[in-house]
Structures are given as C-alpha cells and as structure tokens.
Scaffold this motif. Structure first.
Motif, mmCIF file in Angstrom:
data_model
loop_
_atom_site.group_PDB
_atom_site.id
_atom_site.type_symbol
_atom_site.label_atom_id
_atom_site.label_comp_id
_atom_site.label_asym_id
_atom_site.label_seq_id
_atom_site.Cartn_x
_atom_site.Cartn_y
_atom_site.Cartn_z
ATOM 1 N N PRO A 198 6.792 -2.905 -23.086
ATOM 2 C CA PRO A 198 7.725 -1.983 -22.430
ATOM 3 C C PRO A 198 8.329 -2.607 -21.165
ATOM 4 O O PRO A 198 7.612 -3.209 -20.366
ATOM 5 C CB PRO A 198 6.861 -0.777 -22.079
ATOM 6 C CG PRO A 198 5.695 -0.852 -23.000
ATOM 7 C CD PRO A 198 5.463 -2.321 -23.239
ATOM 8 N N ALA A 199 9.618 -2.457 -20.993
ATOM 9 C CA ALA A 199 10.324 -3.029 -19.841
ATOM 10 C C ALA A 199 10.238 -2.062 -18.669
ATOM 11 O O ALA A 199 11.229 -1.481 -18.232
ATOM 12 C CB ALA A 199 11.774 -3.323 -20.204
ATOM 13 N N LEU A 200 9.035 -1.896 -18.146
ATOM 14 C CA LEU A 200 8.801 -0.974 -17.035
ATOM 15 C C LEU A 200 8.650 -1.747 -15.733
ATOM 16 O O LEU A 200 8.227 -2.903 -15.730
ATOM 17 C CB LEU A 200 7.524 -0.159 -17.285
ATOM 18 C CG LEU A 200 7.526 0.755 -18.507
ATOM 19 C CD1 LEU A 200 6.139 1.345 -18.722
ATOM 20 C CD2 LEU A 200 8.550 1.857 -18.323
ATOM 21 N N LYS A 201 8.955 -1.072 -14.643
ATOM 22 C CA LYS A 201 8.669 -1.607 -13.317
ATOM 23 C C LYS A 201 7.449 -0.859 -12.794
ATOM 24 O O LYS A 201 7.458 0.362 -12.705
ATOM 25 C CB LYS A 201 9.866 -1.425 -12.387
ATOM 26 C CG LYS A 201 11.037 -2.285 -12.775
ATOM 27 C CD LYS A 201 12.191 -2.129 -11.818
ATOM 28 C CE LYS A 201 13.344 -3.016 -12.281
ATOM 29 N NZ LYS A 201 14.527 -2.864 -11.430
ATOM 30 N N ILE A 202 6.415 -1.627 -12.470
ATOM 31 C CA ILE A 202 5.123 -1.064 -12.093
ATOM 32 C C ILE A 202 4.770 -1.557 -10.684
ATOM 33 O O ILE A 202 4.976 -2.735 -10.372
ATOM 34 C CB ILE A 202 4.024 -1.519 -13.093
ATOM 35 C CG1 ILE A 202 4.387 -1.138 -14.524
ATOM 36 C CG2 ILE A 202 2.656 -0.961 -12.709
ATOM 37 C CD1 ILE A 202 4.419 0.333 -14.823
ATOM 38 N N PRO A 203 4.208 -0.682 -9.839
ATOM 39 C CA PRO A 203 3.750 -1.152 -8.528
ATOM 40 C C PRO A 203 2.765 -2.317 -8.690
ATOM 41 O O PRO A 203 1.965 -2.348 -9.632
ATOM 42 C CB PRO A 203 3.057 0.074 -7.931
ATOM 43 C CG PRO A 203 3.684 1.237 -8.627
ATOM 44 C CD PRO A 203 3.975 0.752 -10.023
ATOM 45 N N VAL A 204 2.840 -3.261 -7.771
ATOM 46 C CA VAL A 204 1.993 -4.455 -7.850
ATOM 47 C C VAL A 204 1.394 -4.743 -6.479
ATOM 48 O O VAL A 204 2.002 -4.459 -5.444
ATOM 49 C CB VAL A 204 2.798 -5.672 -8.372
ATOM 50 C CG1 VAL A 204 3.902 -6.069 -7.410
ATOM 51 C CG2 VAL A 204 1.887 -6.840 -8.697
ATOM 52 N N GLN A 205 0.205 -5.300 -6.504
ATOM 53 C CA GLN A 205 -0.461 -5.735 -5.280
ATOM 54 C C GLN A 205 -0.878 -7.180 -5.479
ATOM 55 O O GLN A 205 -1.359 -7.547 -6.551
ATOM 56 C CB GLN A 205 -1.684 -4.846 -5.008
ATOM 57 C CG GLN A 205 -2.291 -5.006 -3.628
ATOM 58 C CD GLN A 205 -3.185 -6.211 -3.482
ATOM 59 O OE1 GLN A 205 -3.882 -6.609 -4.402
ATOM 60 N NE2 GLN A 205 -3.129 -6.832 -2.330
ATOM 61 N N GLN A 206 -0.656 -7.993 -4.465
ATOM 62 C CA GLN A 206 -1.065 -9.387 -4.550
ATOM 63 C C GLN A 206 -1.494 -9.867 -3.180
ATOM 64 O O GLN A 206 -0.825 -9.607 -2.180
ATOM 65 C CB GLN A 206 0.072 -10.261 -5.081
ATOM 66 C CG GLN A 206 -0.402 -11.648 -5.415
ATOM 67 C CD GLN A 206 0.525 -12.383 -6.362
ATOM 68 O OE1 GLN A 206 1.339 -11.772 -7.028
ATOM 69 N NE2 GLN A 206 0.376 -13.684 -6.420
ATOM 70 N N GLY A 207 -2.623 -10.573 -3.149
ATOM 71 C CA GLY A 207 -3.107 -11.145 -1.899
ATOM 72 C C GLY A 207 -3.845 -10.153 -1.025
ATOM 73 O O GLY A 207 -4.010 -8.981 -1.371
ATOM 74 N N THR A 208 -4.294 -10.661 0.122
ATOM 75 C CA THR A 208 -5.065 -9.837 1.053
ATOM 76 C C THR A 208 -4.537 -9.922 2.478
ATOM 77 O O THR A 208 -5.163 -9.426 3.394
ATOM 78 C CB THR A 208 -6.549 -10.270 1.057
ATOM 79 O OG1 THR A 208 -6.633 -11.649 1.422
ATOM 80 C CG2 THR A 208 -7.196 -10.044 -0.296
ATOM 81 N N SER A 209 -3.389 -10.530 2.665
ATOM 82 C CA SER A 209 -2.900 -10.752 4.023
ATOM 83 C C SER A 209 -2.205 -9.537 4.635
ATOM 84 O O SER A 209 -2.147 -9.418 5.855
ATOM 85 C CB SER A 209 -1.967 -11.961 4.067
ATOM 86 O OG SER A 209 -0.843 -11.739 3.242
ATOM 87 N N GLN A 210 -1.675 -8.652 3.789
ATOM 88 C CA GLN A 210 -1.009 -7.475 4.339
ATOM 89 C C GLN A 210 -1.117 -6.294 3.383
ATOM 90 O O GLN A 210 -1.274 -6.468 2.185
ATOM 91 C CB GLN A 210 0.452 -7.763 4.649
ATOM 92 C CG GLN A 210 1.266 -8.191 3.453
ATOM 93 C CD GLN A 210 2.672 -8.607 3.849
ATOM 94 O OE1 GLN A 210 3.051 -8.571 5.010
ATOM 95 N NE2 GLN A 210 3.459 -8.996 2.874
ATOM 96 N N LEU A 211 -1.018 -5.110 3.952
ATOM 97 C CA LEU A 211 -1.075 -3.893 3.142
ATOM 98 C C LEU A 211 0.058 -3.879 2.117
ATOM 99 O O LEU A 211 1.136 -4.428 2.372
ATOM 100 C CB LEU A 211 -0.950 -2.658 4.031
ATOM 101 C CG LEU A 211 -2.201 -2.262 4.816
ATOM 102 C CD1 LEU A 211 -1.865 -1.201 5.850
ATOM 103 C CD2 LEU A 211 -3.291 -1.780 3.878
ATOM 104 N N PRO A 212 -0.177 -3.245 0.971
ATOM 105 C CA PRO A 212 0.901 -3.121 -0.021
ATOM 106 C C PRO A 212 2.114 -2.413 0.578
ATOM 107 O O PRO A 212 1.974 -1.490 1.377
ATOM 108 C CB PRO A 212 0.266 -2.274 -1.129
ATOM 109 C CG PRO A 212 -1.202 -2.466 -0.965
ATOM 110 C CD PRO A 212 -1.422 -2.649 0.512
#
Length: 181
Positions: free
Chosen positions: A9-23
């Motif tokens: 599915p061509a959806l846009k989903i929230p993503v989180q990456q790394g630990t340096s800053q809040l999402p």
C-alpha cells in the motif's frame, strides 16, 4: 492478508529514527520506490521481550541488506514517541539505525492483513518488496516466536538471482538449470 504479487500500500506512515531528538511528525512514504528493495518487518509491541532480539538481529544485518540495494524498515503499532523512548532506554536498540514506522493508527497493519484483532497489535510479519513495490515474499509468525533475520537475507539473495534456487540455497551456490528438451 496481502501476499506475493500484491503491491505494498502506498501509504504515508509516521516514522521515528535515531535518538538525538524527539520525533517531529516525520513521515515515511511507502509509495516511493527509489529503485531499491524493501525489507518491512513488524513486531507486536515496544518494551517487550522477543521484539528487541529481532530488531537487534535485523539491525546487525543492515549493511548486508544495503549491499543488496535493500532498505530495512521496522514497524509496530506503537507511536513514534514510544519508539523514541524505547530506543533511548536500550543501547542495542539505539544502534538499530533504520526507520521505525509508528503505525499507531493501524492503517498499514490492517491494509497488510496482519493485525491481531484480539490483542490490537500486528503479528510478526516480514515482507520482502521488490523495487517496483511488489511483494515477493511474506512470512508471518505468531506473537511469541521470533524470526531469523539471516533467513530473510538468504531469501532476498535467492529472489535477486531471478533463477531457480533449491532448498537451503545460499549465495554463491549453483542455481538449478532445467535440462533442455
């Protein structure tokens, strides 16, 4: 459940990456192809016991997947803030440096057909998706049994040969050649 031959599915989903800053409301667009393979794997829930073993296992193979033009994408039905907190709480998870989808709306898990309605979480599902966003391999485990990331890499290798690969085939071994009639 979506299976081999279906488009992701061509959806846009929230993503989180790394630990340096809040999402900060970043989104991952699954409709983008970028000419790369995708390894999308879901775990049921953050701050649990089996899930971190899988995340760390996949993370340790991130460079191997990248060598095969494949991007690694993790996902659960937790929020990006929960992902961030879990990564910050565990150095091994912090080192699992690939996008973690925050499918707390459960839109993607429902579209894929991997939502365990009773528990309200996704099954341990793994999708190998080709550069045209077509699913080429699916495995789904119950909630209590972890996967083998090395097996995912082996299957990716076999898929990328575009040849007939026998049982337990590994990269560098001969593929099957049908006899000419």
């Amino acid at each position: 459940m979506l299976s081999v031959g279906d488009k992701i599915p061509a959806l846009k989903i929230p993503v989180q990456q790394g630990t340096s800053q809040l999402p900060a409301d970043e989104m991952y667009d699954l409709g983008e192809t970028d000419g790369k393979w995708k390894i999308l794997f879901y775990w049921p829930k953050d701050f649990t016991f089996v899930c971190p073993t899988e995340i760390v296992g996949y993370g340790e193979l991130k460079d191997d997947f990248a060598d095969r033009d494949a991007v690694l994408i993790g996902a659960s039905t937790d929020t990006s803030h929960v992902h961030f907190a879990w990564r910050r709480s565990d150095e091994q998870l912090a080192n699992a440096d690939f996008p973690w989808l925050a499918d707390n709306s459960k839109k993607l898990a429902e579209a894929l057909g991997i939502l365990n309605e009773e528990e309200g979480v996704a099954y341990r599902a793994t999708f190998i998706i080709d550069p045209d966003n077509v699913i080429q391999h699916v495995t789904v485990n119950g909630l209590n049994v972890g996967r083998n990331p090395t097996e995912t890499l082996r299957v990716l290798d076999a898929l990328q040969t575009d040849e007939l690969c026998p049982c337990n085939w590994t990269e560098g071994e001969e593929v099957l050649k049908p006899a000419a009639a």
